[in-house]
Scaffold this motif. Sequence first.
Motif, PDB file in Angstrom:
ATOM      1  N   ALA A   8      -7.563  -0.249  -0.519  1.00  0.00           N
ATOM      2  CA  ALA A   8      -6.362  -1.099  -0.460  1.00  0.00           C
ATOM      3  C   ALA A   8      -6.520  -2.388   0.393  1.00  0.00           C
ATOM      4  O   ALA A   8      -6.039  -3.500   0.104  1.00  0.00           O
ATOM      5  CB  ALA A   8      -5.105  -0.463  -0.098  1.00  0.00           C
ATOM      6  N   GLU A   9      -6.946  -2.336   1.527  1.00  0.00           N
ATOM      7  CA  GLU A   9      -7.036  -3.193   2.440  1.00  0.00           C
ATOM      8  C   GLU A   9      -8.132  -4.314   1.947  1.00  0.00           C
ATOM      9  O   GLU A   9      -8.047  -5.575   1.980  1.00  0.00           O
ATOM     10  CB  GLU A   9      -7.593  -2.920   3.958  1.00  0.00           C
ATOM     11  N   LEU A  37      -7.205   9.967   1.600  1.00  0.00           N
ATOM     12  CA  LEU A  37      -6.307   8.948   2.009  1.00  0.00           C
ATOM     13  C   LEU A  37      -6.844   7.845   2.835  1.00  0.00           C
ATOM     14  O   LEU A  37      -6.704   6.657   2.539  1.00  0.00           O
ATOM     15  CB  LEU A  37      -5.147   9.542   2.945  1.00  0.00           C
ATOM     16  N   LEU A  38      -7.666   8.189   3.756  1.00  0.00           N
ATOM     17  CA  LEU A  38      -8.463   7.110   4.538  1.00  0.00           C
ATOM     18  C   LEU A  38      -9.291   6.280   3.707  1.00  0.00           C
ATOM     19  O   LEU A  38      -9.231   4.856   4.044  1.00  0.00           O
ATOM     20  CB  LEU A  38      -9.577   7.672   5.560  1.00  0.00           C
ATOM     21  N   ASN A  70      -6.631  -6.346  -1.002  1.00  0.00           N
ATOM     22  CA  ASN A  70      -5.949  -7.495  -0.735  1.00  0.00           C
ATOM     23  C   ASN A  70      -6.593  -8.640   0.196  1.00  0.00           C
ATOM     24  O   ASN A  70      -6.142  -9.523  -0.026  1.00  0.00           O
ATOM     25  CB  ASN A  70      -4.832  -6.868   0.183  1.00  0.00           C
ATOM     26  N   LEU A 116       0.481  -0.724 -11.098  1.00  0.00           N
ATOM     27  CA  LEU A 116      -0.313   0.532 -11.422  1.00  0.00           C
ATOM     28  C   LEU A 116      -1.497  -0.122 -12.106  1.00  0.00           C
ATOM     29  O   LEU A 116      -1.596  -0.945 -12.953  1.00  0.00           O
ATOM     30  CB  LEU A 116       0.339   1.495 -11.989  1.00  0.00           C
ATOM     31  N   MET A 145       4.982  -3.144  -7.445  1.00  0.00           N
ATOM     32  CA  MET A 145       3.504  -2.827  -7.586  1.00  0.00           C
ATOM     33  C   MET A 145       2.917  -2.769  -8.746  1.00  0.00           C
ATOM     34  O   MET A 145       3.628  -2.104  -9.764  1.00  0.00           O
ATOM     35  CB  MET A 145       3.338  -1.420  -6.650  1.00  0.00           C
ATOM     36  N   PHE A 204      -2.918   1.731  -7.308  1.00  0.00           N
ATOM     37  CA  PHE A 204      -2.670   0.367  -6.813  1.00  0.00           C
ATOM     38  C   PHE A 204      -3.935  -0.429  -7.243  1.00  0.00           C
ATOM     39  O   PHE A 204      -3.860  -1.685  -7.157  1.00  0.00           O
ATOM     40  CB  PHE A 204      -2.287   0.466  -5.315  1.00  0.00           C
ATOM     41  N   ALA A 240      -8.828   5.550   0.436  1.00  0.00           N
ATOM     42  CA  ALA A 240      -7.977   5.010  -0.549  1.00  0.00           C
ATOM     43  C   ALA A 240      -7.352   3.774   0.365  1.00  0.00           C
ATOM     44  O   ALA A 240      -7.065   2.539  -0.130  1.00  0.00           O
ATOM     45  CB  ALA A 240      -6.718   5.549  -0.845  1.00  0.00           C
ATOM     46  N   THR A 241      -7.091   3.746   1.606  1.00  0.00           N
ATOM     47  CA  THR A 241      -6.439   2.762   2.413  1.00  0.00           C
ATOM     48  C   THR A 241      -7.656   1.640   2.668  1.00  0.00           C
ATOM     49  O   THR A 241      -7.394   0.501   2.838  1.00  0.00           O
ATOM     50  CB  THR A 241      -5.994   3.380   3.931  1.00  0.00           C
ATOM     51  N   LYS A 284      -4.069   9.034  -9.457  1.00  0.00           N
ATOM     52  CA  LYS A 284      -2.958   8.356  -9.180  1.00  0.00           C
ATOM     53  C   LYS A 284      -2.781   7.678  -7.908  1.00  0.00           C
ATOM     54  O   LYS A 284      -2.210   6.691  -7.630  1.00  0.00           O
ATOM     55  CB  LYS A 284      -1.676   9.367  -9.418  1.00  0.00           C
ATOM     56  N   LEU A 285      -3.481   8.174  -7.102  1.00  0.00           N
ATOM     57  CA  LEU A 285      -3.469   7.742  -5.472  1.00  0.00           C
ATOM     58  C   LEU A 285      -4.143   6.223  -5.707  1.00  0.00           C
ATOM     59  O   LEU A 285      -3.539   5.460  -5.144  1.00  0.00           O
ATOM     60  CB  LEU A 285      -4.303   8.579  -4.731  1.00  0.00           C
ATOM     61  N   TRP A 317      -4.172  13.856  -8.911  1.00  0.00           N
ATOM     62  CA  TRP A 317      -3.346  13.502  -7.581  1.00  0.00           C
ATOM     63  C   TRP A 317      -4.426  12.307  -7.165  1.00  0.00           C
ATOM     64  O   TRP A 317      -3.777  11.034  -6.828  1.00  0.00           O
ATOM     65  CB  TRP A 317      -3.296  14.359  -6.670  1.00  0.00           C
TER      66      TRP A 317
END
Lengths: 218, 225
Positions: free
Chosen positions: B80-81, B73-74, B84, B3, B1, B126, B76-77, B122-123, B119
Amino acid sequence: MRLHKRHDFPGKLLVVEGVDGSGKSTQLDLLRNWLVSKEQSVIFTEWNSSALISKTIKKAKQTNSLIPVTFSLLHATDFADRLENIIIPALKAGLIVLADRYCYTAFARDVARGVNKDWVRSLYGFSIRPDGAFYFQVPVEVSLSRIATSRRPGFYEAGMDIGLSSDPIESFQIFQSRIISEYDNMAEEFDFHVMPAEKTIHEQQMLFRQIATKILND
Amino acid sequence: MELSKHHNYPGKLIVLEGTDGVGRSTQMELLANWLAVEGYGVTRTSWKSSGLITRAIEKAKEKNALNTITFSLLYATDLAERLNSIILPALKAGLIVLADRYYYTAFARDVVRGADPAWVRKLYGFALEPDLVFYMKMPLEPLLRRIITTRGGLDFYESGRDIGMSTDLYQSFKLYQSQILYEFEQMADEFGFKTIDASRPIEDIQRTLRKELKDILSDKSLASG
């Protein structure tokens, strides 16, 4: 990071970890029934079961298109939801919380998928440290034979998403051995109670009860 | 991965940041059209728009079921999606990616909601660093009037009601938006934002944005559309 500190809630958190087919769920189920028979207040929670996101995860897995980081984040979301809505309130109420898999599952699986180890640990920095983490250790061949007798390993379960092999069984073997080696490395880092695989179900359960009793009476 | 670090893809990632109601979408639309007219390949992507997770976020918001961490988190997801499926492929193909909000929005919102700044940063480790970040800035009072007018009222999360700042919706909204503004201000230096005065007329803002983009557009690796 909360994961390295003891919590001060009145309840107790016991978690089981290990690869699929390691017998951890059977053991946790036996422990739960035993605790209930002793009239203890017990609540159970398992990996990937939150009301918030578990359905989304299941749907996303069907498309076989998740990259490791997204996979990681989805499971962290599931975990955070259960932590805030189930685990922490139960601990505050003084219950015994039994968790089938905890953040260590992500530490093992996500890292086996090639996700950065420090990133995953930091991601779960909001977790709380369990009072007891039990690691059911089994060799890959045993895990594989237990899974293979009941069903074919799933796409993600076999690590097919990271292209280890086009053969599901071979991919599963490579992926599971990576996960096992991550678990083995964590045993010391997170003070796992290692439950040896060569014991019978009954022997393991007796050992499990013995250690759990000590933790619960602490 | 990988960073967080600078990318070496032929495309460019241009981010438009700013609080709610500052006029990002209008400017984005104008920029995209102009870039296409100038002959550049453009892809647009907005905050919270991935096929994977948008509905889950909206459903959870309806039920007010999100806590600080799941909220973080949601989103961030979602990024991320989109990285990609949209951003990375476009950058590799030499397109200009216009992103309406990026992880800075999370850095501001999540921290105001009580998440640990280290936090959250860092989350998002990616995610790729953008090539240019415009920060559209507007003073609090006109901003508040604008949000209320354009939205036709106040929204629970935009008012920070989920973190119980005040039971008075307007007070809560004002307090929340002022804290968000403060976080953006702090980040302007930390991340080298190009700050744009968003209280000016639409055409003036657009002219400034285009001027700032000129340097980046001279890069020969960009694909023409």
